[in-house]
Design a protein around this motif. Structure first.
Motif, PDB file in Angstrom:
ATOM      1  N   ALA A 167       0.872  -1.184   0.000  1.00 24.42           N
ATOM      2  CA  ALA A 167       0.000   0.000   0.000  1.00 24.42           C
ATOM      3  C   ALA A 167       0.902   1.224   0.000  1.00 24.42           C
ATOM      4  O   ALA A 167       1.994   1.185   0.562  1.00 24.42           O
ATOM      5  CB  ALA A 167      -0.888  -0.005   1.240  1.00 24.42           C
ATOM      6  N   TYR A 168       0.456   2.275  -0.659  1.00 21.12           N
ATOM      7  CA  TYR A 168       1.233   3.518  -0.607  1.00 21.12           C
ATOM      8  C   TYR A 168       0.365   4.742  -0.806  1.00 21.12           C
ATOM      9  O   TYR A 168      -0.694   4.695  -1.422  1.00 21.12           O
ATOM     10  CB  TYR A 168       2.402   3.533  -1.608  1.00 21.12           C
ATOM     11  N   ASP A 169       0.851   5.820  -0.230  1.00 15.51           N
ATOM     12  CA  ASP A 169       0.298   7.147  -0.427  1.00 15.51           C
ATOM     13  C   ASP A 169       1.014   7.681  -1.666  1.00 15.51           C
ATOM     14  O   ASP A 169       2.241   7.836  -1.652  1.00 15.51           O
ATOM     15  CB  ASP A 169       0.634   7.993   0.811  1.00 15.51           C
ATOM     16  N   ARG A 186       1.098  10.578  -2.988  1.00 21.06           N
ATOM     17  CA  ARG A 186       1.455  12.001  -3.021  1.00 21.06           C
ATOM     18  C   ARG A 186       2.942  12.287  -3.039  1.00 21.06           C
ATOM     19  O   ARG A 186       3.381  13.156  -3.790  1.00 21.06           O
ATOM     20  CB  ARG A 186       0.762  12.746  -1.859  1.00 21.06           C
ATOM     21  N   HIS A 219      -2.650   6.407  -5.669  1.00 22.54           N
ATOM     22  CA  HIS A 219      -2.465   5.655  -4.432  1.00 22.54           C
ATOM     23  C   HIS A 219      -2.728   4.166  -4.637  1.00 22.54           C
ATOM     24  O   HIS A 219      -3.336   3.766  -5.624  1.00 22.54           O
ATOM     25  CB  HIS A 219      -3.403   6.210  -3.370  1.00 22.54           C
ATOM     26  N   LEU A 264       8.087  -9.006   5.945  1.00 23.85           N
ATOM     27  CA  LEU A 264       7.170  -7.897   6.209  1.00 23.85           C
ATOM     28  C   LEU A 264       7.755  -6.893   7.210  1.00 23.85           C
ATOM     29  O   LEU A 264       7.952  -5.722   6.859  1.00 23.85           O
ATOM     30  CB  LEU A 264       5.801  -8.433   6.645  1.00 23.85           C
ATOM     31  N   ASN A 269       9.345  -3.182   6.134  1.00 29.24           N
ATOM     32  CA  ASN A 269       8.675  -1.990   6.674  1.00 29.24           C
ATOM     33  C   ASN A 269       9.606  -1.136   7.528  1.00 29.24           C
ATOM     34  O   ASN A 269       9.448   0.089   7.590  1.00 29.24           O
ATOM     35  CB  ASN A 269       7.418  -2.382   7.454  1.00 29.24           C
ATOM     36  N   SER A 311       7.297   5.656   5.836  1.00 30.34           N
ATOM     37  CA  SER A 311       5.985   5.272   6.390  1.00 30.34           C
ATOM     38  C   SER A 311       4.856   5.431   5.376  1.00 30.34           C
ATOM     39  O   SER A 311       3.748   4.951   5.608  1.00 30.34           O
ATOM     40  CB  SER A 311       5.684   6.096   7.638  1.00 30.34           C
ATOM     41  N   THR A 312       5.130   6.086   4.243  1.00 32.71           N
ATOM     42  CA  THR A 312       4.127   6.249   3.195  1.00 32.71           C
ATOM     43  C   THR A 312       4.101   5.059   2.227  1.00 32.71           C
ATOM     44  O   THR A 312       3.308   5.049   1.286  1.00 32.71           O
ATOM     45  CB  THR A 312       4.394   7.550   2.419  1.00 32.71           C
ATOM     46  N   ARG A 345       3.962   0.778   2.695  1.00 29.85           N
ATOM     47  CA  ARG A 345       3.921  -0.336   3.650  1.00 29.85           C
ATOM     48  C   ARG A 345       3.691  -1.654   2.933  1.00 29.85           C
ATOM     49  O   ARG A 345       2.864  -1.747   2.018  1.00 29.85           O
ATOM     50  CB  ARG A 345       2.759  -0.179   4.640  1.00 29.85           C
ATOM     51  N   VAL A 346       4.434  -2.682   3.351  1.00 28.28           N
ATOM     52  CA  VAL A 346       4.137  -4.044   2.941  1.00 28.28           C
ATOM     53  C   VAL A 346       3.032  -4.527   3.865  1.00 28.28           C
ATOM     54  O   VAL A 346       3.207  -4.539   5.087  1.00 28.28           O
ATOM     55  CB  VAL A 346       5.377  -4.953   3.066  1.00 28.28           C
ATOM     56  N   MET A 347       1.868  -4.851   3.296  1.00 28.11           N
ATOM     57  CA  MET A 347       0.718  -5.240   4.114  1.00 28.11           C
ATOM     58  C   MET A 347       0.657  -6.757   4.276  1.00 28.11           C
ATOM     59  O   MET A 347       0.066  -7.264   5.216  1.00 28.11           O
ATOM     60  CB  MET A 347      -0.584  -4.741   3.468  1.00 28.11           C
TER      61      MET A 347
END
Lengths: 250, 250
Positions: free
Chosen positions: B8-10, B12, B55, B77, B81, B86-87, B89-91
């Motif tokens: 997952a990532y932001d 921006r 995103h 994981l 991480n 922090s923008t 993440r390996v989920m």
């Protein structure tokens, strides 16, 4: 004409609310936008100074529009928002009484603090919550938060700015200090007639430590109203990330 | 051992997912973190390339762990991480079949696109939604989105990368194209067996234009399956802000 603005901001990109020499603060951006709109420098007065990384949904500021300006209060909102970065927004603008003061007229402030217990903090929550690696006991959390209610001397639950004197008043009255459960953790709410420097973060830090068995409830209690704080170890200060100034009441 | 990561990532802070010379992409950060963890350079293969500002909640990538590595899949994981910003993440991380390919094994992808009609876009939503200044007609929005369902040639609803040939296949099958109402606007969902470059943003842009009366439904319809697109004006491309790669199905 005195104007009252309600502003919201994402605290992540800024070095706090209050103006700093490097200029990357919410106040600096707001005053720069205002100067562009009214064509002269304007000083803005705020309700609550928020630290670097702290967010706001309902910060309140006031300023006096230049006497030469014929601008309708309604037009400040779109004019300022067109000059501000998208991480700062004027949410409301209204004319107010000439003796209104964003800080001195404030009766209560509401802060919220978000705790996340998600196994992995989602990227869109980075900087918006305190990511706690282990569970906490909600009953103890509730008991710790309830200790803060009422009027107390909070000198052991705040940080010093360096300008304190023997007359500095550390007494504040907290009318709400509790939490609700959220899908990924807890949302703490604090309402009070005022908050000292870093006080909400220390109230949060101490309650979280108690709820994780790292501090006894009587140790939290001992922090309150103890005016002889010589040699006392300062309590845990929760990170700025989870904190939001939600509302200022007048 | 082949490993499948859900990330997952932001969007921006990054210049898109796929590696770029300047290095500020999600893939560059991920490969740098992986190289630190396994002590050798590793190439990561992704399910869907996302553009700058887009995103992801469920991007999927795969890579082959070095044969010399005895690291348990479970340990990738937290290790990754701890090295990633922090923008990103390996989920999730799991061992997968040696012939699994993040892109070629994918059966369907789900994208969501968020439209905000809030009078003022809150600062925490900046970069996370397309802020539309005026209302749209939800009935027309629904009708426009429904036009995309099924198998179509989408050459007029995508951007060109410059490497297209006469054999480039622009046919894709869309199995879901609709929206739900949210407190501040609409959340569009697209599910399909694949999406061309900028296609979701052009599907969104055209449907929004129809719902605002700027494009007729038959004009949207005309964009589909027209293999003679000479001289056609490209449709509106919605901004990257509102777009999220939600899920990849295998």
């Amino acid at each position: 004409m005195r104007l009252k603005l309600t502003i919201a901001y994402d605290g992540r990109p800024f070095a706090g609310y209050a103006t700093q020499p490097n200029g990357n603060t919410v106040q600096d951006r707001l005053e720069a936008a205002l100067a562009e709109v009214v064509k002269e420098p304007i000083r803005v007065h705020h309700a609550g100074r928020t630290d670097a990384g702290v967010h706001a949904l309902g910060q309140v500021v006031h300023f006096d529009a230049p006497e030469t300006s014929s601008m309708n209060p309604f037009n400040y909102l779109p004019a300022l928002n067109s000059k501000l970065p998208s991480t700062i927004r004027v949410m409301d603008c209204e004319e107010t009484a000439p003796d209104f003061h964003a800080r001195f007229s404030a009766k209560e402030k509401t802060y919220q603090y978000r705790l996340s217990l998600a196994p992995v903090l989602p990227p869109l929550d980075a900087g918006l919550a305190w990511h706690l690696p282990r569970q906490l006991d909600p009953v103890t959390l509730e008991e710790a938060l309830a200790l803060y209610l009422g009027e107390h001397d909070f000198r052991n639950l705040c940080a010093k700015r360096g300008n304190e004197t023997a007359d500095t008043d550390y007494c504040r009255t907290i009318s709400r200090s509790d939490f609700e459960t959220t899908p990924d953790g807890y949302l703490l709410t604090f309402v009070g007639n005022g908050f000292l420097y870093k006080m909400v973060r220390m109230l949060t830090g101490s309650a979280v430590q108690a709820s994780q068995g790292r501090l006894r409830l009587d140790e939290v209690s001992d922090l309150l109203d103890d005016t002889n704080s010589e040699g006392r170890k300062p309590p845990l200060c929760a990170p700025a990330d989870g904190l939001t100034l939600l509302q200022v009441s007048y």
